[in-house]
Design a protein around this motif. Structure first.
Motif, PDB file in Angstrom:
ATOM      1  N   LEU A 416       0.810  -1.211   0.000  1.00  0.00           N
ATOM      2  CA  LEU A 416       0.000   0.000   0.000  1.00  0.00           C
ATOM      3  C   LEU A 416       0.850   1.270   0.000  1.00  0.00           C
ATOM      4  O   LEU A 416       0.323   2.368  -0.153  1.00  0.00           O
ATOM      5  CB  LEU A 416      -0.953  -0.013   1.200  1.00  0.00           C
ATOM      6  N   TYR A 419       0.882   1.041  -4.146  1.00  0.00           N
ATOM      7  CA  TYR A 419      -0.371   0.805  -4.860  1.00  0.00           C
ATOM      8  C   TYR A 419      -1.541   1.342  -4.047  1.00  0.00           C
ATOM      9  O   TYR A 419      -1.612   1.112  -2.829  1.00  0.00           O
ATOM     10  CB  TYR A 419      -0.586  -0.690  -5.106  1.00  0.00           C
ATOM     11  N   PRO A 420      -2.482   2.025  -4.700  1.00  0.00           N
ATOM     12  CA  PRO A 420      -3.688   2.448  -3.976  1.00  0.00           C
ATOM     13  C   PRO A 420      -4.546   1.227  -3.633  1.00  0.00           C
ATOM     14  O   PRO A 420      -4.478   0.194  -4.306  1.00  0.00           O
ATOM     15  CB  PRO A 420      -4.395   3.365  -4.980  1.00  0.00           C
ATOM     16  N   LEU A 421      -5.359   1.358  -2.608  1.00  0.00           N
ATOM     17  CA  LEU A 421      -6.163   0.231  -2.137  1.00  0.00           C
ATOM     18  C   LEU A 421      -7.136  -0.267  -3.196  1.00  0.00           C
ATOM     19  O   LEU A 421      -7.464  -1.462  -3.232  1.00  0.00           O
ATOM     20  CB  LEU A 421      -6.920   0.625  -0.864  1.00  0.00           C
ATOM     21  N   ASP A 422      -7.582   0.612  -4.100  1.00  0.00           N
ATOM     22  CA  ASP A 422      -8.540   0.163  -5.111  1.00  0.00           C
ATOM     23  C   ASP A 422      -7.886  -0.693  -6.194  1.00  0.00           C
ATOM     24  O   ASP A 422      -8.579  -1.246  -7.059  1.00  0.00           O
ATOM     25  CB  ASP A 422      -9.288   1.348  -5.736  1.00  0.00           C
ATOM     26  N   GLN A 423      -6.541  -0.820  -6.176  1.00  0.00           N
ATOM     27  CA  GLN A 423      -5.858  -1.746  -7.081  1.00  0.00           C
ATOM     28  C   GLN A 423      -5.512  -3.063  -6.394  1.00  0.00           C
ATOM     29  O   GLN A 423      -4.857  -3.921  -6.986  1.00  0.00           O
ATOM     30  CB  GLN A 423      -4.581  -1.111  -7.646  1.00  0.00           C
TER      31      GLN A 423
END
Length: 513
Positions: A416, A419-423
């Motif tokens: 995290l 990478y953003p959490l939505d990925q």
């Protein structure tokens, strides 16, 4: 005739005796040539190393950035913990010697005439002079690829100059299926070269990663996910390139595996991606059609296994990695989709032990190994940071159980950072087992895959893959005391994970197995 038969039997016996004698001599010679000795004068048959003094059978060293002593085996074959030879209460270090000649491991940066012995600390470290060492990762310096806009999967074209493009591919050396698949592809390249004045091939990297964790249902998830018509697979489900094989894990660390060899594994998938177009996307005159098929990597070591970080110059002198697999993958694939499937870490550890431990498995042995692992980890925390102890192979290998893999929070936190959490899609095995259809639909939506047609929905009913073996079930449950110890150990990490993901389901309910 009888005499000839008797003579033949005698000759065969002689050949057998000679072969056995030669084999015994070879074993003895190998044992001698790979023996080590510590300053304590305890003679060793083998010390498995993970760093600076990485010996080959001739006793030569290939200098690296640091060292971790992974395992000590005496002349009778008995394994010992490292701290049984090193007094962890003392700051003094011991010298590592090779064989009977008492050869001291030395630094590559030290002048031969003024050689100083390398020293190792109680947790396996050997210090090295880092003057002049490069501080930037080779991978992070590598130029990234320009992906094609009309492909959903990250792909690009490369000129095709010869047929035998896989002759030096390292994966073909240990995977027969991979070798066959790559050889078959060369037939296609031969046709392209003969029929096209400017031949090229499509090259691809994974669109998604099933990055973790072992014994959490990843195999079943992978098999059902790749049954979707718009998902194609490489010849190896788990190439482990980002976590292990980049450094030649499957080749006994004798040679590294380059990025191009890893990309080769996706050439067959790329061929299929190239030939399938989306009929629902209109194509303007002269424009390229849209290719919606994707591929992925299901190496469940990708999330957590950054153990070979000490091989990189950027980490010289460090006790923990500057970067992890998340950083390297993000460098090439900033839009990658990361899937992580988890289960109660206490249950995961027991399942992992039963699956990977090949002999002498029992609830009692598991309890002893758990105790050993926790004690070793806590001893490390007395001297080093938690992150350092998590990424320390020496500490991890003090026991037969892979305790640290269940520290999900610590690994997901690393990902995290980049990478953003939505990925990232983080799911629980409990939910997947309870409602496989619903969880798979979540995965399909996450990857942007089309809804299955009615005649394609049979994939939801596929039998569960990689279930616990009957002989392992017969061993029974872990001891209640073991369960309690592990629950207490993992609880703080689970609480942090639940807070990070804003989901109390990741606290788990500590039921008996």
């Amino acid at each position: 005739m009888m005499r000839k038969c008797c003579q033949m039997r005698k000759d065969m016996k002689c050949v057998c005796v000679i072969c056995i004698s030669l084999s015994m001599f070879a074993v003895f010679l190998l044992s001698y040539m790979t023996s080590y000795e510590l300053q304590t004068k305890t003679h060793m048959r083998r010390v498995i190393l993970g760093g600076l003094g990485e010996f080959n059978s001739r006793g030569n060293t290939r200098e690296e950035n640091s060292i971790q002593i992974v395992e000590v085996v005496d002349t009778s074959g008995k394994k010992y913990r490292l701290d049984s030879f090193l007094d962890s209460s003392q700051e003094d270090s011991v010298e590592l010697h090779f064989g009977s000649k008492n050869k001291v491991v030395t630094s590559a940066t030290t002048d031969v005439q003024t050689t100083h012995a390398q020293t190792t600390t109680p947790h396996g470290w050997i210090q090295k002079n880092c003057t002049g060492i490069q501080q930037t990762s080779e991978l992070l310096q590598t130029k990234t690829f320009q992906f094609l806009a009309n492909y959903k999967n990250p792909c690009w074209h490369e000129p095709l100059r010869q047929v035998k493009v896989y002759s030096r591919n390292r994966f073909s050396e240990f995977s027969r299926y991979s070798k066959l698949a790559l050889n078959k592809l060369e037939e296609e390249w031969a046709k392209r070269i003969s029929n096209n004045p400017y031949p090229r091939r499509l090259r691809c990297l994974p669109y998604f990663f099933i990055a973790g964790q072992p014994k959490c249902g990843s195999t079943d998830l992978y098999q059902k996910l790749t049954s979707h018509p718009d998902v194609v697979t490489p010849p190896i489900k788990e190439p482990h390139w980002w976590g292990k094989n980049r450094y030649g894990w499957r080749l006994n660390y004798t040679t590294a595996i380059p990025l191009t060899d890893y990309i080769d594994l996706f050439d067959r998938a790329a061929l299929m991606i190239e030939h399938v177009v989306n009929p629902l996307v209109p194509v303007e005159d002269g424009a390229e059609p849209f290719h919606q098929v994707i591929t992925g990597d299901a190496s469940v070591s990708t999330l957590w296994d950054s153990d070979d970080w000490w091989r990189l110059d950027e980490n010289c002198g460090r006790k923990e990695p500057l970067y992890t697999n998340a950083d390297y993958i993000h460098h090439f694939l900033p839009n990658a989709k990361i899937i992580v499937i988890l289960r109660d870490p206490t249950e995961r550890l027991y399942s992992d032990y039963l699956y990977f431990q090949k002999s002498r498995k029992s609830a009692e042995d598991f309890h002893l190994e758990v105790t050993k692992a926790i004690n070793g980890f806590e001893a490390c925390l007395g001297k080093y940071t938690q992150r350092s102890c998590i990424y320390n192979r020496t500490v991890a290998n003090l026991s037969k159980v892979r305790l640290r893999i269940g520290l999900y929070y610590e690994f997901i936190k690393e990902w995290l950072k980049v990478y953003p959490l939505d990925q990232m899609l983080i799911i629980r095995l409990d939910d997947y087992a309870r409602d496989t259809r619903l969880t798979l639909q979540r995965v399909f939506n996450f990857l942007g895959l089309r809804k299955l047609k009615r005649d394609e929905e049979h994939i939801f009913q596929k039998p569960v893959a990689n279930k616990r073996r009957l002989k392992d079930k017969n061993i029974g449950k872990m001891f209640r005391d073991t369960n309690r110890i592990l629950d207490n150990f993992y609880r703080p990490f689970n609480e942090k994970l639940a807070e990070l993901l804003d989901d109390t389901n990741f606290l788990w309910t500590y039921d008996s197995i």
